[in-house]
Scaffold this active site. Structure first.
Site, PDB file in Angstrom:
ATOM      1  N   TYR A  17       0.853  -1.187   0.000  1.00  0.00           N
ATOM      2  CA  TYR A  17       0.000   0.000   0.000  1.00  0.00           C
ATOM      3  C   TYR A  17       0.892   1.240   0.000  1.00  0.00           C
ATOM      4  O   TYR A  17       1.446   1.623   1.012  1.00  0.00           O
ATOM      5  CB  TYR A  17      -0.891  -0.022   1.233  1.00  0.00           C
ATOM      6  CG  TYR A  17      -1.999   1.013   1.258  1.00  0.00           C
ATOM      7  CD1 TYR A  17      -2.155   1.973   0.250  1.00  0.00           C
ATOM      8  CD2 TYR A  17      -2.913   1.029   2.308  1.00  0.00           C
ATOM      9  CE1 TYR A  17      -3.171   2.903   0.290  1.00  0.00           C
ATOM     10  CE2 TYR A  17      -3.948   1.961   2.357  1.00  0.00           C
ATOM     11  CZ  TYR A  17      -4.063   2.892   1.347  1.00  0.00           C
ATOM     12  OH  TYR A  17      -5.074   3.821   1.398  1.00  0.00           O
ATOM     13  N   LYS A  36      -1.008  -0.977  -4.386  1.00  0.00           N
ATOM     14  CA  LYS A  36      -2.023   0.070  -4.534  1.00  0.00           C
ATOM     15  C   LYS A  36      -1.259   1.383  -4.570  1.00  0.00           C
ATOM     16  O   LYS A  36      -0.576   1.753  -3.618  1.00  0.00           O
ATOM     17  CB  LYS A  36      -3.024   0.051  -3.384  1.00  0.00           C
ATOM     18  CG  LYS A  36      -4.063   1.175  -3.505  1.00  0.00           C
ATOM     19  CD  LYS A  36      -5.092   1.138  -2.366  1.00  0.00           C
ATOM     20  CE  LYS A  36      -6.130   2.236  -2.633  1.00  0.00           C
ATOM     21  NZ  LYS A  36      -6.161   3.261  -1.601  1.00  0.00           N
ATOM     22  N   THR A  82      -1.348   5.004  -4.456  1.00  0.00           N
ATOM     23  CA  THR A  82      -2.078   6.212  -4.092  1.00  0.00           C
ATOM     24  C   THR A  82      -1.099   7.382  -4.074  1.00  0.00           C
ATOM     25  O   THR A  82      -0.625   7.832  -3.022  1.00  0.00           O
ATOM     26  CB  THR A  82      -2.775   6.048  -2.727  1.00  0.00           C
ATOM     27  OG1 THR A  82      -3.559   4.853  -2.754  1.00  0.00           O
ATOM     28  CG2 THR A  82      -3.689   7.226  -2.427  1.00  0.00           C
ATOM     29  N   GLY A 104      -4.778   4.568  -6.923  1.00  0.00           N
ATOM     30  CA  GLY A 104      -5.528   4.950  -5.735  1.00  0.00           C
ATOM     31  C   GLY A 104      -5.875   6.418  -5.686  1.00  0.00           C
ATOM     32  O   GLY A 104      -6.191   6.938  -4.614  1.00  0.00           O
ATOM     33  N   ASP A 135      -8.410   9.133  -7.211  1.00  0.00           N
ATOM     34  CA  ASP A 135      -9.628   9.326  -8.006  1.00  0.00           C
ATOM     35  C   ASP A 135      -9.461  10.401  -9.068  1.00  0.00           C
ATOM     36  O   ASP A 135      -9.996  10.290 -10.172  1.00  0.00           O
ATOM     37  CB  ASP A 135     -10.792   9.717  -7.088  1.00  0.00           C
ATOM     38  CG  ASP A 135     -11.063   8.711  -5.984  1.00  0.00           C
ATOM     39  OD1 ASP A 135     -10.155   8.503  -5.155  1.00  0.00           O
ATOM     40  OD2 ASP A 135     -12.162   8.152  -5.949  1.00  0.00           O
ATOM     41  N   GLU A 136      -8.696  11.459  -8.742  1.00  0.00           N
ATOM     42  CA  GLU A 136      -8.601  12.615  -9.625  1.00  0.00           C
ATOM     43  C   GLU A 136      -7.666  12.415 -10.811  1.00  0.00           C
ATOM     44  O   GLU A 136      -7.620  13.260 -11.704  1.00  0.00           O
ATOM     45  CB  GLU A 136      -8.154  13.857  -8.846  1.00  0.00           C
ATOM     46  CG  GLU A 136      -9.078  14.244  -7.690  1.00  0.00           C
ATOM     47  CD  GLU A 136      -8.589  13.697  -6.359  1.00  0.00           C
ATOM     48  OE1 GLU A 136      -8.221  12.499  -6.294  1.00  0.00           O
ATOM     49  OE2 GLU A 136      -8.557  14.462  -5.383  1.00  0.00           O
TER      50      GLU A 136
END
Length: 315
Positions: free
Chosen positions: A146, A178, A180, A208, A210-211
């Site tokens: 992560y 992931k 992010t 990870g 969204d934008e």
């Protein structure tokens, strides 16, 4: 365990990092919400679930609570057939190992693990050594890293992590990350690690952020884990569909609308409290409040959020 094109684990498409439902009275677990929650996600085309992540407030729960949440989602998935990823990090190592062993026994599809948050790794080798300990506790389950530097303060290059993992094979069940983060150069490069012989990397990378979905999909990502998939799943699906069809003009429109929605939500406070509020306002699933020390947003903020989201999503 999913096998595809030589990968140890791959999930293609959209996965929701699910919120953990808490009661309004005492912030205890409200697991009775989960079956309807799982059905709602399935009906909206979300086929994967990340349990006990950042949005799920995993680091605000004790071991027993996290295990109960995992069990509840695993049970719900027996009907909805969701792919289940469980985040086991963010706790002292003995507890992380208990969580990994439990998730392995539950038969989840994959583990996700943060780095140690106090004794932070200073190199990719130290990080792999930590992931090796966690993976050894879960001998049947692939493990992913992560990568969320804004929260952990650990900012290794994922390309270097994958390269060392591929070279050393220190963690035989290491399956990806992931991602992010907004350094899409590193993310895109990591997609190619280990592909020299087969043409396909053995590692899966979940976006990870969204934008930045459209940009990541254009660079080769094929999966994402986004909090907004709980609240606005149709926008995530439209962005993915547009990129698959190489219709990036249409994809830009969907991405801009999603970005506007994220801004309208998060301007009222921290990520989890505002996203939980949006979930409760926009869907039939009530996931309750965030757990302290996180604080609920005010009723006035909820009203403003509701109006602004209605405007953005109706334009």
């Amino acid at each position: 365990m999913t096998m595809l094109q030589g990968k140890l684990y791959e999930f293609q498409g959209l996965m929701a990092p699910v919120f953990t439902p808490f009661s309004k009275e005492d912030y205890s677990l409200n697991l009775g919400v989960i079956p309807a929650y799982a059905k709602y996600l399935a009906e909206n085309g979300i086929k994967g679930i990340l349990v006990n992540g950042t949005s799920g407030e995993g680091m605000s729960m004790n071991v027993e609570e996290r295990q109960k949440v995992t069990e509840a989602w695993k049970e719900a998935a027996s009907s909805t057939h969701h792919n289940i990823m469980v985040q086991v990090g963010g706790a002292p190592l003995p507890d992380v190992l208990k969580l990994a062993e439990h998730a392995d026994r539950c038969g989840v599809d994959s583990l996700l693990c943060l780095p140690d948050l106090f004794n932070k790794p200073s190199s990719v080798k130290e990080l792999l050594e930590y992931l090796q300990l966690v993976s050894n506790a879960a001998p049947k389950t692939p493990i992913l890293y992560y990568h969320i530097p804004a929260f952990t303060g650990v900012n290794v290059l994922i390309t270097e992590l994958f390269s060392e993992a591929h070279r050393s094979n220190m963690v035989p069940r290491f399956a990806g990350a992931k991602f992010t983060y907004t350094n899409l150069e590193d993310g895109a490069t990591s997609l190619r690690v280990g592909s020299e012989l087969s043409g396909h990397s053995p590692y899966s990378v979940f976006l990870g952020s969204d934008e930045t979905m459209l940009g990541a999909f254009a660079l080769g990502f094929n999966s994402a884990i986004g909090t907004t998939f709980n609240i606005l799943p149709e926008l995530g699906k439209c962005i993915l569909s547009s990129s698959t069809k190489n219709n990036f003009v249409q994809g830009q429109e969907h991405q801009w609308r999603l970005t506007q929605a994220v801004r309208a939500i998060t301007k009222h406070g921290k990520w989890v409290p505002t996203m939980k509020a949006a979930m409760n306002l926009r869907t039939k699933i009530n996931v309750g409040p965030p757990r302290p020390p996180l604080k609920c947003i005010t009723l006035a903020q909820e009203d403003e959020m509701k109006l602004e989201l209605a405007r953005i999503l109706s334009d």
